[in-house]
Design an enzyme around this catalytic site. Structure first.
Site, PDB file in Angstrom:
ATOM      1  N   TYR A 165      36.794   0.639 -18.024  1.00 30.60           N
ATOM      2  CA  TYR A 165      36.254   0.428 -19.370  1.00 30.60           C
ATOM      3  C   TYR A 165      37.051  -0.607 -20.156  1.00 30.60           C
ATOM      4  O   TYR A 165      36.649  -0.989 -21.250  1.00 30.60           O
ATOM      5  CB  TYR A 165      36.214   1.744 -20.148  1.00 30.60           C
ATOM      6  CG  TYR A 165      35.059   2.630 -19.786  1.00 30.60           C
ATOM      7  CD1 TYR A 165      34.127   3.021 -20.731  1.00 30.60           C
ATOM      8  CD2 TYR A 165      34.890   3.069 -18.477  1.00 30.60           C
ATOM      9  CE1 TYR A 165      33.066   3.841 -20.384  1.00 30.60           C
ATOM     10  CE2 TYR A 165      33.832   3.881 -18.122  1.00 30.60           C
ATOM     11  CZ  TYR A 165      32.927   4.264 -19.076  1.00 30.60           C
ATOM     12  OH  TYR A 165      31.873   5.068 -18.735  1.00 30.60           O
ATOM     13  N   LYS A 215      40.312  10.614  -8.717  1.00 32.41           N
ATOM     14  CA  LYS A 215      39.769  10.229  -7.403  1.00 32.41           C
ATOM     15  C   LYS A 215      40.898   9.598  -6.579  1.00 32.41           C
ATOM     16  O   LYS A 215      40.730   8.571  -5.932  1.00 32.41           O
ATOM     17  CB  LYS A 215      38.606   9.254  -7.605  1.00 32.41           C
ATOM     18  CG  LYS A 215      37.682   9.157  -6.403  1.00 32.41           C
ATOM     19  CD  LYS A 215      36.758  10.347  -6.277  1.00 32.41           C
ATOM     20  CE  LYS A 215      35.811  10.173  -5.093  1.00 32.41           C
ATOM     21  NZ  LYS A 215      36.131  10.974  -3.921  1.00 32.41           N
ATOM     22  N   ASP A 217      34.740  14.332  -7.686  1.00 32.25           N
ATOM     23  CA  ASP A 217      33.431  14.766  -7.195  1.00 32.25           C
ATOM     24  C   ASP A 217      33.387  16.281  -6.998  1.00 32.25           C
ATOM     25  O   ASP A 217      32.361  16.920  -7.269  1.00 32.25           O
ATOM     26  CB  ASP A 217      33.024  14.030  -5.907  1.00 32.25           C
ATOM     27  CG  ASP A 217      34.164  13.872  -4.921  1.00 32.25           C
ATOM     28  OD1 ASP A 217      35.327  14.037  -5.307  1.00 32.25           O
ATOM     29  OD2 ASP A 217      33.892  13.563  -3.744  1.00 32.25           O
ATOM     30  N   ASP A 267      33.718  10.204 -18.814  1.00 37.06           N
ATOM     31  CA  ASP A 267      32.366   9.911 -19.287  1.00 37.06           C
ATOM     32  C   ASP A 267      31.353  10.765 -18.523  1.00 37.06           C
ATOM     33  O   ASP A 267      30.480  11.414 -19.118  1.00 37.06           O
ATOM     34  CB  ASP A 267      32.080   8.418 -19.089  1.00 37.06           C
ATOM     35  CG  ASP A 267      30.977   7.907 -20.002  1.00 37.06           C
ATOM     36  OD1 ASP A 267      30.339   8.722 -20.697  1.00 37.06           O
ATOM     37  OD2 ASP A 267      30.747   6.687 -20.027  1.00 37.06           O
TER      38      ASP A 267
END
Length: 418
Positions: free
Chosen positions: A162, A232, A285, A309
């Protein structure tokens, strides 16, 4: 400080920040607000009416907010000139008056500012996006046990992809970066080097630690049982993986956390309650599965920008959608509370939409100011209006036997239930 277009209220005083970063809140604080684009014209006046009613009922006239309108988005282009979407004096006022609230803002068409929301966060260094997610009884939900969801997300606001460091496919800049990576750095993993857009993902130790520190301190202050680092790192070891490692470091070095069952999970004693606070991590995930399958096991979440987000909007859907999801953007001193949904221009001026997101963001604002009695009344009013099935169209169409209210009527229903 003199302003060009902003009218400072004749009565009212500034909130100030103490040396320890706590707030000194006067009885009549001046609060800047940005009405917002689209449905901002509907929801902002309702929010102000509900907040004023809660403050009046809680403090019997001894406290009162002096509202000061500042401008951003389409309204700024009308008040200043057509190219001024985010006036410097708006940034100055938000910084100077410490606590503010905003409606939704549109993204300008064309070049310059990609997103006014991102620009506000970056220019004011509002590095925490705080999103509490809880269910109000009676709100329609697609899941069986929405009441199990009670989490507060701390999303890093200033880094990750971002940051907007990217170049268009085929541009000289993209080709230059790709050439540097392949020829100077020996990178062989870019599958197609021609007509390839490219971006940079910055994740720093400083940016990570200040975010995780806020999340851990929130858990201490609010008697929360765990903080989960969502990342992640199994794929992006030196950015997302580093986020996890630096997060554990903060827990160990600053909160005295020790390894739990040999690690990597940790725990520390909350100095205020004596209870244990568990610090754990989950792959992003897997976390998207966990919030559906085992939401009750999670409490405070600390995560990077993109993961945050995804998670905050997915969680909002479980408890009734972003129509009632509140949010705040925080630095060490400045706090800006906001509606988390978009501008919905097709509904603008129709007095139709749900003002809940902005009103509950104002509830967060009052709590942040230490005005907990008024904040509690807003929660009571929200619970009461929804329990009575007196709701706006987004809920009414999904509830049996509900009474359809307009945006302003829903605000009045909240006030009546305080």
């Amino acid at each position: 400080m003199g302003y060009q277009k902003i009218q400072v209220p004749a009565t009212g005083d500034k909130i100030t920040v103490n040396a320890d970063m706590s707030l000194s809140v006067p009885k009549n604080p001046i609060i800047p607000f940005i009405e917002g684009d689209g449905i901002g014209v509907d929801i902002s006046p309702v929010m102000i009416k509900v907040v004023d009613a809660a403050v009046e009922k809680a403090y019997k006239g001894e406290r009162k907010i002096a509202w000061m309108e500042v401008y951003a988005g389409e309204k700024a282009t009308q008040v200043y000139d057509q190219d001024t979407w985010l006036p410097q004096e708006t940034l100055d006022a938000v910084r100077d008056y410490v606590v503010s609230i905003k409606g939704p803002l549109t993204t300008p068409v064309g070049g310059g500012i990609r997103s006014l929301n991102v620009a506000l966060r970056q220019q004011l260094d509002l590095y925490v996006c705080q999103r509490p997610v809880r269910w109000f009884e009676g709100v329609p939900s697609p899941v069986k046990k929405p009441g199990d969801v009670d989490m507060v997300i701390f999303r890093e606001n200033s880094e990750d992809i971002y940051a907007g460091v990217e170049w268009k496919a085929g541009s000289p800049e993209a080709e230059k970066v790709i050439k540097f990576l392949t020829e100077e750095m020996g990178v062989k993993k870019i599958r197609f080097t021609e007509n390839c857009g490219i971006g940079i993902k910055p994740v720093s130790q400083e940016g990570t630690k200040r975010l995780v520190r806020k999340a851990l301190q929130y858990a201490v202050d609010n008697d929360r049982s765990s903080v989960t680092l969502v990342h992640k790192g199994n794929i992006m070891k030196f950015t997302e993986g580093a986020f996890k490692d630096w997060g554990y470091e903060v827990a160990r070095d600053e909160f005295g956390a020790e390894l739990l069952d040999g690690g990597p999970w940790m725990q520390f004693k909350n100095p205020k309650t004596g209870k244990n606070v568990v610090v754990k991590d989950v792959i992003a995930d897997a976390m998207l599965q966990q919030i559906l399958l085992r939401p009750a096991e999670y409490d405070v979440i600390a995560t990077l920008n993109l993961n945050g987000d995804y998670l905050s909007d997915a969680l909002a859907a479980e408890v009734g959608g972003i129509g009632i999801a509140p949010g705040a953007n925080l630095s060490d001193s400045v706090a800006m509370f906001e509606a988390t949904h978009g501008t919905a221009p097709k509904y603008a001026g129709q007095d139709k939409v749900n003002p809940g997101s902005l009103i509950l963001s104002a509830e967060m604002m009052l709590r942040h100011m230490g005005w907990t009695e008024a904040a509690d009344l807003i929660i009571k009013g929200t619970n009461g209006a929804i329990a009575a099935k007196t709701v706006t169209y987004d809920f009414e169409r999904l509830m049996d036997g509900a009474t359809l209210l307009s945006c302003s009527e829903f605000g009045d229903a909240m006030i009546a239930k305080m």
